[in-house]
Design an enzyme around this catalytic site. Structure first.
Site, PDB file in Angstrom:
ATOM      1  N   THR A 134       0.798  -1.230   0.000  1.00 18.63           N
ATOM      2  CA  THR A 134       0.000   0.000   0.000  1.00 18.63           C
ATOM      3  C   THR A 134       0.830   1.280   0.000  1.00 18.63           C
ATOM      4  OG1 THR A 134      -1.393   1.338   1.468  1.00 18.63           O
ATOM      5  CG2 THR A 134      -0.190  -0.424   2.509  1.00 18.63           C
ATOM      6  N   GLU A 136       0.221   3.600   1.829  1.00 16.30           N
ATOM      7  CA  GLU A 136       0.359   4.032   3.229  1.00 16.30           C
ATOM      8  C   GLU A 136       1.801   3.861   3.726  1.00 16.30           C
ATOM      9  OE1 GLU A 136      -1.756   5.135   6.052  1.00 16.30           O
ATOM     10  OE2 GLU A 136      -2.646   6.015   4.279  1.00 16.30           O
ATOM     11  N   TYR A 163      -1.545   0.315  10.916  1.00 19.87           N
ATOM     12  CA  TYR A 163      -1.814  -0.375   9.646  1.00 19.87           C
ATOM     13  C   TYR A 163      -0.591  -0.295   8.738  1.00 19.87           C
ATOM     14  CZ  TYR A 163      -3.654  -0.939   4.875  1.00 19.87           C
ATOM     15  OH  TYR A 163      -3.841  -1.312   3.561  1.00 19.87           O
ATOM     16  N   LYS A 167       1.809  -3.334   7.467  1.00 23.20           N
ATOM     17  CA  LYS A 167       1.956  -3.595   6.028  1.00 23.20           C
ATOM     18  C   LYS A 167       3.423  -3.501   5.590  1.00 23.20           C
ATOM     19  CE  LYS A 167      -2.152  -4.419   4.084  1.00 23.20           C
ATOM     20  NZ  LYS A 167      -2.458  -5.454   3.094  1.00 23.20           N
TER      21      LYS A 167
HETATM   22  P1  NAP Z   1     -11.509  -4.688   2.250  1.00 19.67           P
HETATM   23  O1  NAP Z   1     -12.677  -4.388   1.380  1.00 19.67           O
HETATM   24  O2  NAP Z   1     -11.465  -4.160   3.636  1.00 19.67           O
HETATM   25  O3  NAP Z   1     -11.378  -6.285   2.306  1.00 19.67           O
HETATM   26  C1  NAP Z   1     -10.525  -6.912   3.214  1.00 19.67           C
HETATM   27  C2  NAP Z   1     -10.752  -8.411   3.136  1.00 19.67           C
HETATM   28  O4  NAP Z   1      -9.906  -9.037   4.121  1.00 19.67           O
HETATM   29  C3  NAP Z   1     -12.198  -8.836   3.489  1.00 19.67           C
HETATM   30  O5  NAP Z   1     -12.528  -9.943   2.688  1.00 19.67           O
HETATM   31  C4  NAP Z   1     -12.069  -9.250   4.939  1.00 19.67           C
HETATM   32  O6  NAP Z   1     -13.052 -10.176   5.350  1.00 19.67           O
HETATM   33  C5  NAP Z   1     -10.694  -9.928   4.909  1.00 19.67           C
HETATM   34  N1  NAP Z   1     -10.105 -10.094   6.234  1.00 19.67           N
HETATM   35  C6  NAP Z   1     -10.051  -9.189   7.233  1.00 19.67           C
HETATM   36  N2  NAP Z   1      -9.446  -9.728   8.314  1.00 19.67           N
HETATM   37  C7  NAP Z   1      -9.124 -11.003   7.972  1.00 19.67           C
HETATM   38  C8  NAP Z   1      -8.527 -12.077   8.684  1.00 19.67           C
HETATM   39  N3  NAP Z   1      -8.148 -11.968   9.954  1.00 19.67           N
HETATM   40  N4  NAP Z   1      -8.347 -13.239   8.023  1.00 19.67           N
HETATM   41  C9  NAP Z   1      -8.767 -13.389   6.736  1.00 19.67           C
HETATM   42  N5  NAP Z   1      -9.361 -12.411   6.024  1.00 19.67           N
HETATM   43  C10 NAP Z   1      -9.537 -11.236   6.647  1.00 19.67           C
HETATM   44  O7  NAP Z   1     -10.153  -4.241   1.548  1.00 19.67           O
HETATM   45  P2  NAP Z   1      -9.857  -3.929  -0.010  1.00 19.67           P
HETATM   46  O8  NAP Z   1     -10.080  -2.485  -0.246  1.00 19.67           O
HETATM   47  O9  NAP Z   1     -10.512  -4.950  -0.836  1.00 19.67           O
HETATM   48  O10 NAP Z   1      -8.273  -4.131  -0.044  1.00 19.67           O
HETATM   49  C11 NAP Z   1      -7.693  -5.399  -0.336  1.00 19.67           C
HETATM   50  C12 NAP Z   1      -6.257  -5.419   0.175  1.00 19.67           C
HETATM   51  O11 NAP Z   1      -5.512  -4.377  -0.458  1.00 19.67           O
HETATM   52  C13 NAP Z   1      -6.100  -5.188   1.668  1.00 19.67           C
HETATM   53  O12 NAP Z   1      -5.011  -5.953   2.086  1.00 19.67           O
HETATM   54  C14 NAP Z   1      -5.778  -3.712   1.773  1.00 19.67           C
HETATM   55  O13 NAP Z   1      -5.040  -3.455   2.946  1.00 19.67           O
HETATM   56  C15 NAP Z   1      -4.940  -3.518   0.526  1.00 19.67           C
HETATM   57  N6  NAP Z   1      -4.969  -2.175  -0.072  1.00 19.67           N
HETATM   58  C16 NAP Z   1      -6.157  -1.591  -0.367  1.00 19.67           C
HETATM   59  C17 NAP Z   1      -6.151  -0.343  -0.991  1.00 19.67           C
HETATM   60  C18 NAP Z   1      -7.443   0.344  -1.347  1.00 19.67           C
HETATM   61  O14 NAP Z   1      -7.392   1.563  -1.597  1.00 19.67           O
HETATM   62  N7  NAP Z   1      -8.559  -0.341  -1.423  1.00 19.67           N
HETATM   63  C19 NAP Z   1      -4.933   0.279  -1.314  1.00 19.67           C
HETATM   64  C20 NAP Z   1      -3.743  -0.378  -1.019  1.00 19.67           C
HETATM   65  C21 NAP Z   1      -3.773  -1.621  -0.413  1.00 19.67           C
HETATM   66  P3  NAP Z   1     -14.510  -9.684   5.846  1.00 19.67           P
HETATM   67  O15 NAP Z   1     -15.295  -9.432   4.598  1.00 19.67           O
HETATM   68  O16 NAP Z   1     -14.990 -10.835   6.626  1.00 19.67           O
HETATM   69  O17 NAP Z   1     -14.297  -8.438   6.657  1.00 19.67           O
HETATM   70  N1  GDD Z   2     -12.517   7.092   6.682  1.00 23.15           N
HETATM   71  C1  GDD Z   2     -12.674   8.418   6.787  1.00 23.15           C
HETATM   72  N2  GDD Z   2     -13.812   8.914   7.324  1.00 23.15           N
HETATM   73  N3  GDD Z   2     -11.672   9.219   6.334  1.00 23.15           N
HETATM   74  C2  GDD Z   2     -11.859  10.546   6.405  1.00 23.15           C
HETATM   75  C3  GDD Z   2     -13.025  11.109   6.930  1.00 23.15           C
HETATM   76  C4  GDD Z   2     -14.051  10.263   7.430  1.00 23.15           C
HETATM   77  O1  GDD Z   2     -15.087  10.684   7.922  1.00 23.15           O
HETATM   78  N4  GDD Z   2     -12.914  12.464   6.833  1.00 23.15           N
HETATM   79  C5  GDD Z   2     -11.747  12.727   6.265  1.00 23.15           C
HETATM   80  N5  GDD Z   2     -11.083  11.563   6.011  1.00 23.15           N
HETATM   81  C6  GDD Z   2      -9.736  11.460   5.441  1.00 23.15           C
HETATM   82  C7  GDD Z   2      -8.784  10.563   6.237  1.00 23.15           C
HETATM   83  O2  GDD Z   2      -8.265  11.269   7.369  1.00 23.15           O
HETATM   84  C8  GDD Z   2      -7.742  10.268   5.165  1.00 23.15           C
HETATM   85  O3  GDD Z   2      -6.813  11.303   5.097  1.00 23.15           O
HETATM   86  C9  GDD Z   2      -8.557  10.266   3.853  1.00 23.15           C
HETATM   87  O4  GDD Z   2      -9.826  10.848   4.167  1.00 23.15           O
HETATM   88  C10 GDD Z   2      -8.785   8.881   3.266  1.00 23.15           C
HETATM   89  O5  GDD Z   2      -9.274   8.036   4.277  1.00 23.15           O
HETATM   90  P1  GDD Z   2      -9.823   6.551   3.966  1.00 23.15           P
HETATM   91  O6  GDD Z   2     -10.827   6.595   2.890  1.00 23.15           O
HETATM   92  O7  GDD Z   2     -10.216   5.931   5.274  1.00 23.15           O
HETATM   93  O8  GDD Z   2      -8.558   5.814   3.331  1.00 23.15           O
HETATM   94  P2  GDD Z   2      -7.016   5.785   3.718  1.00 23.15           P
HETATM   95  O9  GDD Z   2      -6.298   6.616   2.696  1.00 23.15           O
HETATM   96  O10 GDD Z   2      -6.796   6.097   5.138  1.00 23.15           O
HETATM   97  O11 GDD Z   2      -6.665   4.250   3.508  1.00 23.15           O
HETATM   98  C11 GDD Z   2      -7.095   3.536   2.330  1.00 23.15           C
HETATM   99  O12 GDD Z   2      -6.115   3.625   1.333  1.00 23.15           O
HETATM  100  C12 GDD Z   2      -4.863   2.989   1.635  1.00 23.15           C
HETATM  101  C13 GDD Z   2      -3.935   3.211   0.432  1.00 23.15           C
HETATM  102  O13 GDD Z   2      -3.351   4.469   0.490  1.00 23.15           O
HETATM  103  C14 GDD Z   2      -7.380   2.091   2.746  1.00 23.15           C
HETATM  104  O14 GDD Z   2      -8.009   1.438   1.687  1.00 23.15           O
HETATM  105  C15 GDD Z   2      -6.095   1.350   3.074  1.00 23.15           C
HETATM  106  O15 GDD Z   2      -6.377  -0.032   3.280  1.00 23.15           O
HETATM  107  C16 GDD Z   2      -5.131   1.509   1.896  1.00 23.15           C
HETATM  108  O16 GDD Z   2      -3.905   0.851   2.168  1.00 23.15           O
END
Ligand code: NAP
Ligand code: GDD
Length: 377
Positions: A134, A136, A163, A167
């Site tokens: 990520t 992050e 987190y 990661k």
């Molecule tokens: P998500 O919607 O939160 O999905 C996470 C998945 O992990 C869900 O299926 C969840 O199961 C499962 N999980 C959580 N805890 C677990 C455990 N203890 N054992 C097995 N499975 C578990 O996340 P996503 O957005 O699809 O992201 C997929 C991956 O990419 C994650 O690793 C995330 O950190 C990474 N990532 C995401 C982003 C982004 O912007 N979306 C960016 C960079 C990296 P449940 O459905 O039961 O909760």
């Molecule tokens: N969730 C949330 N809720 N975020 C908020 C809010 C709120 O009400 N208001 C402002 N934010 C700001 C957060 O402080 C952050 O700076 C930004 O919106 C994005 O927050 P999220 O959507 O929660 O995502 P993230 O950037 O912290 O993390 C996501 O992206 C990562 C990749 O850069 C997640 O998907 C991570 O799993 C992933 O690794």
């Protein structure tokens, strides 16, 4: 020809569901790990899993958890996958401050458990592994951007949450197993990607759900945290395609996937309201900032001009924040030919359409309820 076999951890999540769709389309047999939950948790993949009793069903679900080595080892032994996509994680940055030990266990050690299971089973030459890393990891430190102002594969890491710290372990242990045991194990360093299937508490989905409800008169206003934060937002469909491409590459490497454009949370809010014909005006600063309706050309619901639709709730601020993320996907584009099909405008449109449709179902249900009550009177 024999079908390729993939195993996806986190198959019930946003990315897992799109990736499963993609791999099934490509003819794969797809094994997925789902957690036991007291409620159904397979909404995102139910459309792919219509008859679990059909022996020809190419999607196979297993109960499991990334904290359970024996369970993971058994599933990998049964599935004998050609490819593993380790997408399972506690993926919410703000929540990771509340559950830091659990996040370390799942997001950090969980990655090790997968790698070690593959090694113990002697599959290290057969099984390719994708680790969901990520942006992050960069922590948004301004001094660590490259000379063009982006984070790329060579930028130093400085994670700013439990987190991110968990990661970073996942990142390095993947790289270490690649170097130590010659495994085809890769990190995709993905910047934020969203979709209509995004979890409801991530900021983009929280916004699109709230805007749809406000436009339909089902909600008064939305409370958010830091509106100044900037993110490089792409569409999840484009990003899962790249996960697959990473495992088809000639060599195992680490890859940045991003759009190269960054936008404030405030502008995302503005864009979401524009999709339903509402113009906003932001007034005030810091925790006193609010947004009001400036104009409304929404045919479904006339939101009152001057209505306050957004306030700040400081409880959404994070102990340490990542202020700005912007990624440089040049390597992925040039070496793997990745071309994203969606820009931010498309993404907001897609998410808004999804949520308006979803919320309209509630309105229809309410109307039907009123009708039944009226008839009963
Ligand atoms: P998500 O919607 O939160 O999905 C996470 C998945 O992990 C869900 O299926 C969840 O199961 C499962 N999980 C959580 N805890 C677990 C455990 N203890 N054992 C097995 N499975 C578990 O996340 P996503 O957005 O699809 O992201 C997929 C991956 O990419 C994650 O690793 C995330 O950190 C990474 N990532 C995401 C982003 C982004 O912007 N979306 C960016 C960079 C990296 P449940 O459905 O039961 O909760
Ligand atoms: N969730 C949330 N809720 N975020 C908020 C809010 C709120 O009400 N208001 C402002 N934010 C700001 C957060 O402080 C952050 O700076 C930004 O919106 C994005 O927050 P999220 O959507 O929660 O995502 P993230 O950037 O912290 O993390 C996501 O992206 C990562 C990749 O850069 C997640 O998907 C991570 O799993 C992933 O690794």
């Amino acid at each position: 020809m024999k079908n390729k076999v993939a195993l996806i951890t986190g198959i019930t999540g946003q990315d897992g569901s799109y990736l499963a769709e993609l791999l099934l389309e490509k003819g794969y047999i797809v094994h997925g790990i789902k957690r036991r939950s007291s409620l159904f948790n397979t909404d995102r993949i139910d459309h792919l899993y219509q008859d679990p009793h059909d022996p020809d069903q190419r999607l196979k679900l297993h109960y499991g958890d990334l904290t359970d080595s024996m369970n993971l080892t058994r599933i990998i032994q049964e599935a004998q996958p050609d490819e593993i996509y380790n997408l399972g994680a506690m993926s919410h940055v703000a929540v990771s401050f509340d559950t830091p030990e659990y996040v370390g266990n799942v997001d950090g050690l969980g990655t090790l458990r997968i790698l070690e299971a593959v090694r113990i089973l002697g599959l290290e030459k057969k099984t390719r592994i994708y680790q969901a890393s990520t942006s992050e990891l960069y922590g948004g430190m301004p001094e660590n951007k490259n000379e063009r102002g982006f984070y790329d594969e060579s930028s130093p890491f400085y994670p700013r949450s439990p987190y991110g710290v968990a990661k970073i372990y996942g990142f390095w242990i993947t790289k270490n197993y690649r170097e130590a045991y010659d495994m085809f194990a890769c990190n995709g360093i993905l910047f934020n990607h969203e979709s209509p299937r995004r979890g409801e508490t991530f900021v983009t989905r929280k916004i699109t759900r709230a805007v749809a409800k406000i436009a339909l008169g089902l909600q008064e206003k939305v409370y958010l945290g830091n509106l100044e934060a900037k993110r490089d937002w792409g569409h999840a469909k484009d990003y899962v395609r790249m996960m697959w491409m990473i495992l088809q590459a000639e060599k195992p490497e680490d890859w940045v996937i991003a759009t190269g454009v960054t936008t404030t949370v405030r502008d995302f809010v503005r864009m979401a309201f524009e999709v339903v014909g509402i113009q906003l005006e932001f007034k005030g600063e810091g925790v006193d900032e609010k947004a009001y309706v400036k104009a409304c050309s929404n045919k479904d619901y006339q939101v009152e001009i001057g209505k306050e639709v957004l306030s700040i709730d400081p409880s959404y601020f994070r102990p340490t924040e990542v202020d700005l993320l912007i990624g440089d996907p040049t390597k992925a584009k040039e070496q793997l030919g990745w071309v994203p099909e969606h820009d931010l405008r498309d993404l907001v449109q897609d998410m808004m359409e999804g949520d308006v449709q979803l919320m309209k179902k509630d309105v229809d249900l309410l109307k039907a309820g009123h009708e039944i009550l009226k008839q009963a009177e």
